[in-house]
Motif scaffolding. Structure first.
Motif, PDB file in Angstrom:
ATOM      1  N   PHE A 100       0.858  -1.183   0.000  1.00 12.15           N
ATOM      2  CA  PHE A 100       0.000   0.000   0.000  1.00 12.15           C
ATOM      3  C   PHE A 100       0.895   1.235   0.000  1.00 12.15           C
ATOM      4  O   PHE A 100       1.693   1.449   0.907  1.00 12.15           O
ATOM      5  CB  PHE A 100      -0.945  -0.019   1.206  1.00 12.15           C
ATOM      6  CG  PHE A 100      -1.995  -1.086   1.081  1.00 12.15           C
ATOM      7  CD1 PHE A 100      -3.216  -0.802   0.493  1.00 12.15           C
ATOM      8  CD2 PHE A 100      -1.751  -2.381   1.513  1.00 12.15           C
ATOM      9  CE1 PHE A 100      -4.183  -1.780   0.342  1.00 12.15           C
ATOM     10  CE2 PHE A 100      -2.714  -3.363   1.374  1.00 12.15           C
ATOM     11  CZ  PHE A 100      -3.932  -3.063   0.781  1.00 12.15           C
ATOM     12  N   LEU A 101       0.754   2.031  -1.054  1.00  9.67           N
ATOM     13  CA  LEU A 101       1.577   3.217  -1.267  1.00  9.67           C
ATOM     14  C   LEU A 101       0.719   4.469  -1.073  1.00  9.67           C
ATOM     15  O   LEU A 101      -0.488   4.385  -0.872  1.00  9.67           O
ATOM     16  CB  LEU A 101       2.166   3.180  -2.679  1.00  9.67           C
ATOM     17  CG  LEU A 101       2.860   1.860  -3.048  1.00  9.67           C
ATOM     18  CD1 LEU A 101       3.105   1.786  -4.533  1.00  9.67           C
ATOM     19  CD2 LEU A 101       4.149   1.710  -2.268  1.00  9.67           C
ATOM     20  N   GLY A 102       1.317   5.609  -1.176  1.00 11.64           N
ATOM     21  CA  GLY A 102       0.582   6.863  -0.989  1.00 11.64           C
ATOM     22  C   GLY A 102      -0.483   7.099  -2.051  1.00 11.64           C
ATOM     23  O   GLY A 102      -1.526   7.689  -1.777  1.00 11.64           O
ATOM     24  N   ASP A 103      -0.252   6.593  -3.271  1.00  7.51           N
ATOM     25  CA  ASP A 103      -1.190   6.870  -4.360  1.00  7.51           C
ATOM     26  C   ASP A 103      -1.938   5.627  -4.852  1.00  7.51           C
ATOM     27  O   ASP A 103      -2.622   5.667  -5.869  1.00  7.51           O
ATOM     28  CB  ASP A 103      -0.446   7.503  -5.542  1.00  7.51           C
ATOM     29  CG  ASP A 103       0.649   6.603  -6.082  1.00  7.51           C
ATOM     30  OD1 ASP A 103       1.066   5.656  -5.380  1.00  7.51           O
ATOM     31  OD2 ASP A 103       1.101   6.842  -7.217  1.00  7.51           O
ATOM     32  N   GLY A 104      -1.785   4.496  -4.181  1.00  4.37           N
ATOM     33  CA  GLY A 104      -2.492   3.287  -4.588  1.00  4.37           C
ATOM     34  C   GLY A 104      -1.851   2.028  -4.035  1.00  4.37           C
ATOM     35  O   GLY A 104      -1.192   2.066  -3.002  1.00  4.37           O
ATOM     36  N   VAL A 105      -2.060   0.933  -4.746  1.00  2.47           N
ATOM     37  CA  VAL A 105      -1.599  -0.376  -4.282  1.00  2.47           C
ATOM     38  C   VAL A 105      -0.793  -1.051  -5.394  1.00  2.47           C
ATOM     39  O   VAL A 105      -1.191  -1.017  -6.558  1.00  2.47           O
ATOM     40  CB  VAL A 105      -2.803  -1.285  -3.918  1.00  2.47           C
ATOM     41  CG1 VAL A 105      -2.331  -2.622  -3.367  1.00  2.47           C
ATOM     42  CG2 VAL A 105      -3.735  -0.601  -2.930  1.00  2.47           C
ATOM     43  N   GLU A 106       0.350  -1.642  -5.009  1.00  2.00           N
ATOM     44  CA  GLU A 106       1.106  -2.452  -5.954  1.00  2.00           C
ATOM     45  C   GLU A 106       0.899  -3.910  -5.571  1.00  2.00           C
ATOM     46  O   GLU A 106       1.143  -4.293  -4.426  1.00  2.00           O
ATOM     47  CB  GLU A 106       2.591  -2.094  -5.925  1.00  2.00           C
ATOM     48  CG  GLU A 106       3.368  -2.857  -6.986  1.00  2.00           C
ATOM     49  CD  GLU A 106       4.742  -2.273  -7.231  1.00  2.00           C
ATOM     50  OE1 GLU A 106       4.821  -1.211  -7.889  1.00  2.00           O
ATOM     51  OE2 GLU A 106       5.712  -2.888  -6.763  1.00  2.00           O
ATOM     52  N   LEU A 107       0.428  -4.717  -6.531  1.00  2.00           N
ATOM     53  CA  LEU A 107       0.137  -6.126  -6.290  1.00  2.00           C
ATOM     54  C   LEU A 107       1.180  -6.984  -7.001  1.00  2.00           C
ATOM     55  O   LEU A 107       1.461  -6.772  -8.181  1.00  2.00           O
ATOM     56  CB  LEU A 107      -1.253  -6.472  -6.827  1.00  2.00           C
ATOM     57  CG  LEU A 107      -2.399  -5.719  -6.165  1.00  2.00           C
ATOM     58  CD1 LEU A 107      -2.886  -4.611  -7.063  1.00  2.00           C
ATOM     59  CD2 LEU A 107      -3.517  -6.662  -5.849  1.00  2.00           C
ATOM     60  N   HIS A 108       1.744  -7.943  -6.278  1.00  2.00           N
ATOM     61  CA  HIS A 108       2.712  -8.900  -6.824  1.00  2.00           C
ATOM     62  C   HIS A 108       2.046 -10.264  -6.816  1.00  2.00           C
ATOM     63  O   HIS A 108       1.499 -10.693  -5.795  1.00  2.00           O
ATOM     64  CB  HIS A 108       3.984  -8.924  -5.975  1.00  2.00           C
ATOM     65  CG  HIS A 108       4.741  -7.641  -6.033  1.00  2.00           C
ATOM     66  ND1 HIS A 108       5.845  -7.479  -6.834  1.00  2.00           N
ATOM     67  CD2 HIS A 108       4.548  -6.456  -5.399  1.00  2.00           C
ATOM     68  CE1 HIS A 108       6.299  -6.242  -6.688  1.00  2.00           C
ATOM     69  NE2 HIS A 108       5.525  -5.603  -5.822  1.00  2.00           N
ATOM     70  N   PHE A 109       2.086 -10.956  -7.960  1.00  2.00           N
ATOM     71  CA  PHE A 109       1.374 -12.226  -8.082  1.00  2.00           C
ATOM     72  C   PHE A 109       2.059 -13.124  -9.096  1.00  2.00           C
ATOM     73  O   PHE A 109       2.954 -12.698  -9.833  1.00  2.00           O
ATOM     74  CB  PHE A 109      -0.090 -11.976  -8.485  1.00  2.00           C
ATOM     75  CG  PHE A 109      -0.246 -11.120  -9.703  1.00  2.00           C
ATOM     76  CD1 PHE A 109      -0.343 -11.688 -10.963  1.00  2.00           C
ATOM     77  CD2 PHE A 109      -0.283  -9.729  -9.599  1.00  2.00           C
ATOM     78  CE1 PHE A 109      -0.473 -10.897 -12.090  1.00  2.00           C
ATOM     79  CE2 PHE A 109      -0.412  -8.929 -10.722  1.00  2.00           C
ATOM     80  CZ  PHE A 109      -0.509  -9.512 -11.972  1.00  2.00           C
ATOM     81  N   ARG A 110       1.630 -14.392  -9.123  1.00  2.00           N
ATOM     82  CA  ARG A 110       2.118 -15.368 -10.093  1.00  2.00           C
ATOM     83  C   ARG A 110       0.929 -15.819 -10.924  1.00  2.00           C
ATOM     84  O   ARG A 110      -0.124 -16.118 -10.390  1.00  2.00           O
ATOM     85  CB  ARG A 110       2.796 -16.535  -9.395  1.00  2.00           C
ATOM     86  CG  ARG A 110       4.012 -16.051  -8.580  1.00  2.00           C
ATOM     87  CD  ARG A 110       4.890 -17.155  -8.082  1.00  2.00           C
ATOM     88  NE  ARG A 110       5.579 -17.893  -9.120  1.00  2.00           N
ATOM     89  CZ  ARG A 110       6.610 -17.442  -9.829  1.00  2.00           C
ATOM     90  NH1 ARG A 110       7.068 -16.229  -9.643  1.00  2.00           N
ATOM     91  NH2 ARG A 110       7.187 -18.199 -10.742  1.00  2.00           N
TER      92      ARG A 110
END
Length: 194
Positions: A158-168
């Motif tokens: 969770f970042l200041g401007d949104g969400v970064e999702l890591h997946f396979r």
């Protein structure tokens, strides 16, 4: 098709007064395989022979049996049954009768095969690592699209401007997912390799 185990399994057999116990389990990496072996080896047994295979990596050990009579047949059983990401431990309590090198290879390999055949198979799906970034308002929709595409979510930042999702993700699902996410975000969400 390549398989893995969905859960640990075991098989026991007495061969000419020696008791053999085969234990098998899924192992996603070398550390998991070694941890399983450390947790399940029996110090009171005559021999704790094992093999594991994770992708292109593999190891095996004869634990005092004549070279090539235990670890290699166990590894051959894993490969012969079409398994990957699996560890197999075969414990032997010596019963006083020599089995000979051929007998040992048949006993260790055979117990490993029967153990794997008795386990619950699940297909091993190749997956590639990807990530994407989305706004907070799109987060729930993006997660649902990932779930629908059979992606395995590894982590979210969770970042200041949104969400970064890591997946396979299975490689054949990448284009369709990219199109869905682009439609959802008017082209702002882009899949990329981490």
């Amino acid at each position: 098709m390549t398989w893995t185990l969905s859960a640990a399994c075991e098989y026991q057999e007495d061969i000419r007064k020696s008791r053999f116990l085969a234990l098998a389990a899924p192992a996603t990496d070398a550390a998991a395989a070694q941890a399983f072996l450390a947790a399940h080896s029996d110090a009171a047994a005559s021999h704790n022979c094992w093999a594991w295979k994770v992708g292109q990596q593999y190891r095996f050990n004869d634990d005092g049996e004549p070279g090539g009579t235990a670890g290699r047949p166990i590894l051959a059983a894993i490969e012969g049954q079409g398994f990957d990401q699996v560890v197999v431990l075969v414990i032997r309590w010596y019963g006083g009768i020599q089995l000979g090198t051929g007998g040992l290879a048949r006993a260790y390999g055979g117990c490993a095969v029967k153990c794997l055949q008795g386990g619950q198979r699940q297909p091993l799906i190749e997956r590639i690592g990807l990530c994407c970034r989305c706004g907070f308002a799109e987060h729930a929709l993006v997660r649902q699209r990932l779930l629908d595409a059979e992606a395995l979510l590894e982590r979210e930042e969770f970042l200041g401007d949104g969400v970064e999702l890591h997946f396979r993700l299975p490689p054949d699902r990448r284009e369709a997912l990219q199109q869905q996410l682009a439609d959802l975000s008017r082209g702002r969400i882009i899949l990329r390799e981490p």
